[in-house]
Motif scaffolding. Sequence first.
Motif, PDB file in Angstrom:
ATOM      1  N   LEU A  57       0.877  -1.173   0.032  1.00  0.00           N
ATOM      2  CA  LEU A  57      -0.255  -0.072  -0.101  1.00  0.00           C
ATOM      3  C   LEU A  57       0.804   1.229   0.035  1.00  0.00           C
ATOM      4  CD1 LEU A  57      -2.990  -0.911   2.551  1.00  0.00           C
ATOM      5  CD2 LEU A  57      -2.725  -0.734  -0.048  1.00  0.00           C
ATOM      6  N   PHE A  58       1.927   1.154   0.468  1.00  0.00           N
ATOM      7  CA  PHE A  58       2.984   2.339   0.644  1.00  0.00           C
ATOM      8  C   PHE A  58       3.478   2.772  -0.981  1.00  0.00           C
ATOM      9  CE2 PHE A  58       4.939   1.783   5.005  1.00  0.00           C
ATOM     10  CZ  PHE A  58       4.283   3.073   5.453  1.00  0.00           C
ATOM     11  N   ALA A  59       3.212   1.837  -1.780  1.00  0.00           N
ATOM     12  CA  ALA A  59       3.886   2.000  -3.266  1.00  0.00           C
ATOM     13  C   ALA A  59       2.654   2.454  -3.923  1.00  0.00           C
ATOM     14  CB  ALA A  59       4.592   0.590  -3.583  1.00  0.00           C
ATOM     15  N   LEU A  60       1.287   2.489  -3.501  1.00  0.00           N
ATOM     16  CA  LEU A  60       0.332   2.917  -4.598  1.00  0.00           C
ATOM     17  C   LEU A  60       0.353   4.194  -4.943  1.00  0.00           C
ATOM     18  CD1 LEU A  60      -2.733   0.466  -3.304  1.00  0.00           C
ATOM     19  CD2 LEU A  60      -1.348   0.371  -5.292  1.00  0.00           C
ATOM     20  N   PRO A  61       0.391   5.157  -4.058  1.00  0.00           N
ATOM     21  CA  PRO A  61       0.469   6.739  -4.415  1.00  0.00           C
ATOM     22  C   PRO A  61       1.588   6.760  -5.310  1.00  0.00           C
ATOM     23  CG  PRO A  61       0.223   6.383  -2.076  1.00  0.00           C
ATOM     24  CD  PRO A  61       0.584   5.008  -2.505  1.00  0.00           C
ATOM     25  N   LEU A  62       2.781   6.277  -5.059  1.00  0.00           N
ATOM     26  CA  LEU A  62       3.981   6.574  -6.022  1.00  0.00           C
ATOM     27  C   LEU A  62       3.701   5.997  -7.350  1.00  0.00           C
ATOM     28  CD1 LEU A  62       6.494   8.165  -6.352  1.00  0.00           C
ATOM     29  CD2 LEU A  62       7.909   5.965  -5.235  1.00  0.00           C
ATOM     30  N   ILE A  63       3.373   4.798  -7.477  1.00  0.00           N
ATOM     31  CA  ILE A  63       3.090   4.013  -8.714  1.00  0.00           C
ATOM     32  C   ILE A  63       1.974   4.855  -9.615  1.00  0.00           C
ATOM     33  CG2 ILE A  63       2.159   1.961  -9.823  1.00  0.00           C
ATOM     34  CD1 ILE A  63       3.337   0.280  -7.612  1.00  0.00           C
ATOM     35  N   GLY A  64       0.979   5.160  -8.800  1.00  0.00           N
ATOM     36  CA  GLY A  64      -0.143   6.190  -9.581  1.00  0.00           C
ATOM     37  C   GLY A  64       0.501   7.466 -10.189  1.00  0.00           C
ATOM     38  N   TRP A  65       1.208   8.019  -8.938  1.00  0.00           N
ATOM     39  CA  TRP A  65       2.355   9.152  -9.600  1.00  0.00           C
ATOM     40  C   TRP A  65       3.106   8.893 -10.888  1.00  0.00           C
ATOM     41  CZ3 TRP A  65       7.081  10.901 -10.333  1.00  0.00           C
ATOM     42  CH2 TRP A  65       7.508  12.203 -10.252  1.00  0.00           C
ATOM     43  N   VAL A  66       3.536   7.888 -10.957  1.00  0.00           N
ATOM     44  CA  VAL A  66       4.662   7.845 -11.860  1.00  0.00           C
ATOM     45  C   VAL A  66       3.978   7.272 -13.305  1.00  0.00           C
ATOM     46  CG1 VAL A  66       6.065   5.936 -12.817  1.00  0.00           C
ATOM     47  CG2 VAL A  66       6.273   6.720 -10.667  1.00  0.00           C
ATOM     48  N   VAL A  67       2.787   6.715 -13.256  1.00  0.00           N
ATOM     49  CA  VAL A  67       1.675   6.539 -14.490  1.00  0.00           C
ATOM     50  C   VAL A  67       1.544   7.869 -14.908  1.00  0.00           C
ATOM     51  CG1 VAL A  67      -0.320   5.460 -15.190  1.00  0.00           C
ATOM     52  CG2 VAL A  67       1.395   3.978 -13.796  1.00  0.00           C
ATOM     53  N   LEU A 109       1.815  13.829  -2.039  1.00  0.00           N
ATOM     54  CA  LEU A 109       2.045  13.818  -0.553  1.00  0.00           C
ATOM     55  C   LEU A 109       0.912  13.555   0.280  1.00  0.00           C
ATOM     56  CD1 LEU A 109       4.385  16.981  -0.663  1.00  0.00           C
ATOM     57  CD2 LEU A 109       5.077  14.702  -0.192  1.00  0.00           C
ATOM     58  N   ALA A 110      -0.192  14.182  -0.195  1.00  0.00           N
ATOM     59  CA  ALA A 110      -1.543  13.932   0.646  1.00  0.00           C
ATOM     60  C   ALA A 110      -1.639  12.259   0.808  1.00  0.00           C
ATOM     61  CB  ALA A 110      -2.400  14.580   0.089  1.00  0.00           C
ATOM     62  N   SER A 111      -1.803  11.699  -0.528  1.00  0.00           N
ATOM     63  CA  SER A 111      -2.148  10.440  -0.400  1.00  0.00           C
ATOM     64  C   SER A 111      -1.139   9.530   0.029  1.00  0.00           C
ATOM     65  CB  SER A 111      -2.290   9.864  -2.085  1.00  0.00           C
ATOM     66  OG  SER A 111      -1.199  10.012  -2.734  1.00  0.00           O
ATOM     67  N   GLY A 112       0.459  10.060   0.042  1.00  0.00           N
ATOM     68  CA  GLY A 112       1.201   9.096   0.760  1.00  0.00           C
ATOM     69  C   GLY A 112       1.086   9.281   2.335  1.00  0.00           C
ATOM     70  N   GLY A 113       0.591  10.601   2.866  1.00  0.00           N
ATOM     71  CA  GLY A 113       0.311  10.768   4.156  1.00  0.00           C
ATOM     72  C   GLY A 113      -0.740  10.203   4.715  1.00  0.00           C
ATOM     73  N   VAL A 114      -1.783   9.950   4.089  1.00  0.00           N
ATOM     74  CA  VAL A 114      -2.962   9.220   4.342  1.00  0.00           C
ATOM     75  C   VAL A 114      -2.777   7.889   4.394  1.00  0.00           C
ATOM     76  CG1 VAL A 114      -5.374   8.568   3.565  1.00  0.00           C
ATOM     77  CG2 VAL A 114      -4.652  10.941   3.479  1.00  0.00           C
ATOM     78  N   VAL A 115      -2.071   7.303   3.547  1.00  0.00           N
ATOM     79  CA  VAL A 115      -1.810   5.923   3.552  1.00  0.00           C
ATOM     80  C   VAL A 115      -0.967   5.386   4.703  1.00  0.00           C
ATOM     81  CG1 VAL A 115      -0.740   3.992   2.205  1.00  0.00           C
ATOM     82  CG2 VAL A 115      -2.176   5.222   1.022  1.00  0.00           C
ATOM     83  N   VAL A 142       8.958   7.194   4.441  1.00  0.00           N
ATOM     84  CA  VAL A 142       8.190   7.333   3.434  1.00  0.00           C
ATOM     85  C   VAL A 142       7.978   8.669   3.000  1.00  0.00           C
ATOM     86  CG1 VAL A 142       6.011   6.708   2.150  1.00  0.00           C
ATOM     87  CG2 VAL A 142       7.423   4.845   3.502  1.00  0.00           C
ATOM     88  N   ILE A 143       7.414   9.535   3.824  1.00  0.00           N
ATOM     89  CA  ILE A 143       7.186  10.829   3.524  1.00  0.00           C
ATOM     90  C   ILE A 143       8.245  11.617   2.978  1.00  0.00           C
ATOM     91  CG2 ILE A 143       6.431  13.127   4.273  1.00  0.00           C
ATOM     92  CD1 ILE A 143       4.318  11.495   6.257  1.00  0.00           C
ATOM     93  N   ALA A 144       9.445  11.289   3.639  1.00  0.00           N
ATOM     94  CA  ALA A 144      10.830  11.878   3.292  1.00  0.00           C
ATOM     95  C   ALA A 144      11.167  11.688   1.893  1.00  0.00           C
ATOM     96  CB  ALA A 144      11.994  11.684   4.234  1.00  0.00           C
ATOM     97  N   LEU A 145      11.042  10.382   1.557  1.00  0.00           N
ATOM     98  CA  LEU A 145      11.047   9.913   0.081  1.00  0.00           C
ATOM     99  C   LEU A 145      10.298  10.483  -0.885  1.00  0.00           C
ATOM    100  CD1 LEU A 145      11.704   6.000   0.796  1.00  0.00           C
ATOM    101  CD2 LEU A 145      13.295   7.502   0.012  1.00  0.00           C
ATOM    102  N   MET A 146       8.980  10.852  -0.678  1.00  0.00           N
ATOM    103  CA  MET A 146       8.170  11.420  -1.418  1.00  0.00           C
ATOM    104  C   MET A 146       8.206  13.058  -1.436  1.00  0.00           C
ATOM    105  SD  MET A 146       4.550   9.238  -0.581  1.00  0.00           S
ATOM    106  CE  MET A 146       4.308   7.539  -1.048  1.00  0.00           C
TER     107      MET A 146
END
Length: 641
Positions: free
Chosen positions: A197-207, A294-300, A318-322
């Motif tokens: 689940l941590f990766a979902l926001p970033l994967i969506g962002w990349v797409v 950032l918002a979706s990463g923080g919520v997840v 995770v937030i630092a990475l994002m």
Amino acid sequence: MLTVIRSAFGALFSFFESRIDPFKPTQGQHPLTPPTTNWKMLRFFLGETGWPLLLMVGLTAVTTLIEIAVPVSIGKLIDTATQHDADAVREVHVLDYAVFVLLLLVVRPAFGLLASLVRNQTLSRNVGTLVRWRTHEYVAKADIAFFQGDFVGRIATKVTQTGQAIRSLIRLFTDQLLYVTVYLAGTVLYLLFQHPLFALPLIGWVVIYGAVMWHYIPRSRAIARQVAETGSIFSGRLVDGYSNYLIVRLFTGLGREDAFVRDALEDGVAASGAQQRMLTGMTTFLTLLNGALLASGGVVGLLLWQHRLATPGEVAGVIALMLQVQQMSRVTTMNLSDLFESIGTLEDSVRSLSKPQTVIDVPAAQPLRMAGGEIALDKVLFDYGRGRPAGARAIDGISLTIRPGERIGLVGPSGAGKSTLVNLLLRLYNLEGGRISIDGQDIASVTQDSLRSAVGVVTQDTSLLHRSLRDNIKYGRPDASDADMIAAAQQAHADGFIDDLQDQRGRRGYEAFVGERGVKLSGGQRQRIAIARVLLKNAPILVLDEATSALDSDIEAAIQESLDDLMAGKTVIAVAHRLSTIARMDRLIVMDQGRIVEEGTHAQLIGAGGLYARLWARQSGGFMGVEPVGEADASAISVAT
């Protein structure tokens, strides 16, 4: 101690700076045509760069992984601080402290320094120069027609821009864009390892980011190419106007030149405006996309922590990475703008400069071996590739033999083909039919340098290099002594004005610079320098193309004796409209419409009453008329002779 440190860093810098030689010899391995596509051009120069480029790729990958490890380590420290009391932290987690400190103070700086040395000292310092030097090698050997079909200033701009573009592309691909790619891939893998689940926001962002780039790249590339084209046109127009400033002044053309340059600038502003509009839209969209990440990463992260599926340190990491991804995306957008601008510049340069050389030495070319200097033309055809029928060609089936030591004059109305014939003898163009030989050797089978070394030329366009008078006179024979140079200048009656010359930097006499194309000298002075240059070269074949046309009568008469001495024992071809200057030649060749129509001595041709006689009758002060005379004039010539 400070001296030792400076010396050590100096040696380190020198080592990395010398890993690429931007002037390394090509050893004859260069193809005759520069690469004709962006990819071929890049591949060629990447091959020239060698192992430092691969090392840069590896170092970028390592430094990127280190950057990912930093926020991960911070997250572990947060977990350590929140899950244990202070005494337990000091006793059990000393190794975690040590790894964190070593990562920040040893590993990261060491790899950063090594990457900087390869990036700055090895690649950035040398690659641009290497590309410009190699591109110059191509352009300098290009056919005469290449330079005649474009602005010289525009060509020079392309040579410079190509080096800048390829250096920027190498930096962007091997450093910044590769860094972003590895960082995103490494971050996604780490997040998937922690919790999918941590990766979902970033994967969506990349797409979404990738889809936007897929739409953005082609449009940006086309606009960048247009920006590069308008920039080179602007430079070409500037150089053209500045180089011909005297014509601009004489014909009150300042306003027209300003409008000409302004049109190019307006086109550049329009192209740049379209590029910046696209960039602004892209930046605005990216700000929204990054906010959503950032918002979706923080919520997840918060949800996973609430369900005890993640620790506070993992959420913080995770937030630092994002946050780092967000910062990189902004830089990446700017880099993409630079990337497409560089690609557009490179495409424009490839399109302009990648012209095949046609006048080349054959593989088995040998140096010309001079014997007596006999020149033979056998059914020579040439028409600048226009393919016109017989009777309309520039040179139309000329056959002519010039005996060793013979002095001939080429005569004929403007456009008859006299200068073209001289250019073919010098092999500035390839013949379209027939053969030209010197002492029995086909000039197409000998090296161009040896051919032109055997011919001394004084052209009617007596341009000089913007260098010292010494350099200009010695250009045909650089190893000549100063005594020989001065003697040649004296023979050309140039020593009188040379002694009085001084340039804006205070250099005097033979050290004075003459300005672009010799603009600081009068036409007659430039011609005397050109004659001195040929006198010093002392080649066995001499070509005089209107050699004294810019001289006054007194100077011409004084130089004529020197030219007579120079012509002694040489094969001479003299082209002139002022017929009085060549009347004493051994033989006169009369040309018209690309053919030889008459030949003989001056007296024979006058007696024949043909074209030469009519041209002679039209002389006024020694200059050729442009219209033929009638039968009455021809009769008058016959009576007079």
